[in-house]
Scaffold this motif. Structure first.
Motif, short mmCIF file in Angstrom:
data_model
loop_
_atom_site.label_atom_id
_atom_site.label_comp_id
_atom_site.label_asym_id
_atom_site.label_seq_id
_atom_site.Cartn_x
_atom_site.Cartn_y
_atom_site.Cartn_z
N HIS A 59 0.94 -1.38 0.05
CA HIS A 59 0.14 0.09 0.03
C HIS A 59 0.99 1.30 -0.12
O HIS A 59 0.18 2.18 -0.55
N GLY A 60 1.85 1.21 0.64
CA GLY A 60 2.89 2.34 0.59
C GLY A 60 3.97 2.30 -0.41
O GLY A 60 5.09 2.89 -0.05
N ALA A 61 3.95 1.54 -1.33
CA ALA A 61 5.27 1.28 -2.33
C ALA A 61 5.67 2.73 -3.00
O ALA A 61 4.61 3.28 -3.35
N VAL A 62 6.85 2.63 -2.95
CA VAL A 62 7.54 3.87 -3.50
C VAL A 62 7.45 3.51 -5.03
O VAL A 62 7.92 2.63 -5.49
N LEU A 63 6.96 4.73 -5.70
CA LEU A 63 6.83 4.64 -7.47
C LEU A 63 7.77 5.52 -7.98
O LEU A 63 8.42 6.29 -7.18
N PRO A 64 8.02 5.37 -9.15
CA PRO A 64 9.31 6.15 -9.78
C PRO A 64 9.20 7.57 -9.55
O PRO A 64 10.05 8.27 -9.23
N ASP A 65 7.71 8.27 -9.69
CA ASP A 65 7.40 9.33 -9.64
C ASP A 65 7.68 10.00 -8.10
O ASP A 65 7.64 11.27 -7.99
N ASP A 66 7.74 9.16 -7.10
CA ASP A 66 7.87 9.36 -5.72
C ASP A 66 9.20 10.19 -5.18
O ASP A 66 9.34 10.46 -4.22
N MET A 72 15.08 5.77 -9.94
CA MET A 72 15.17 4.53 -8.77
C MET A 72 16.35 4.06 -8.48
O MET A 72 16.29 3.18 -7.62
N ASN A 73 17.41 4.50 -8.99
CA ASN A 73 18.77 4.22 -8.66
C ASN A 73 19.11 4.62 -7.64
O ASN A 73 20.36 4.57 -6.93
N GLU A 74 18.60 6.10 -7.04
CA GLU A 74 19.19 6.76 -6.16
C GLU A 74 18.83 6.11 -4.67
O GLU A 74 18.05 5.33 -4.41
N THR A 75 20.02 6.15 -3.86
CA THR A 75 19.85 5.52 -2.45
C THR A 75 20.03 6.66 -1.49
O THR A 75 20.69 7.89 -1.76
N SER A 76 19.76 6.19 -0.40
CA SER A 76 19.92 7.30 0.91
C SER A 76 20.31 6.41 1.95
O SER A 76 19.79 5.43 2.32
#
Length: 154
Positions: A59-66, A72-76
């Protein structure tokens, strides 16, 4: 008992806990299992049948536009640093457990059950089970379920 070990022995205990289509409703399966463990007297049985559909997931999946830069390759190192306001707005109504839920395979679920103090006495897989359907209807919902019997070890 909410994890308070001092009260665990003062509450009523049961010979068995029987669940049908239940354990996959857990936002935190370990919490469910620990609670069931504390509900049972030593040697008590935990019996369950149902699918492993994990209702809290997805329900809370991160989508590319998020993502802040759309990659999608960015990390933190800190969760949420790279997620933009769009995701936060889309998920703000959700219970936070939706965003932290984990889907478990039967093997992982089984290991959690054993690690919570149970021994598995019986288990069956791929039991085709019809769920809330009208025999006269053209629409029927079937699940492949897992059945198990576990005993609380002292």
């Amino acid at each position: 008992v909410d994890g308070d070990e001092s009260q665990a022995d003062s509450v009523e205990k049961f010979n068995a806990v029987v669940c049908s289509f239940f354990i996959d409703t857990a936002p935190s399966l370990p919490h469910y299992l620990i609670t069931i463990y504390h509900m049972l007297e030593n040697g008590g049985l935990f019996v369950s049948i149902g699918p492993l559909m994990w209702h809290w997931s997805g329900h809370g999946a991160v989508l590319p536009d998020d993502l802040a830069n759309g990659s999608m390759n960015e990390t933190s190192n800190v969760q949420g640093d790279f997620i933009n306001a769009k995701h936060k707005q889309r998920t703000e109504h959700l219970d936070q457990r939706y965003l932290q839920s984990v889907d478990f395979t039967w093997e992982e679920t089984r290991a959690l059950i054993v690690n919570c103090g149970f021994e598995i006495l019986e288990e069956e897989f791929d039991i085709r089970t019809r769920y809330t359907s009208d025999a006269m209807s053209m629409k029927k919902v079937d699940y492949d379920c897992v059945f198990f019997v576990a005993r609380k070890i002292a």
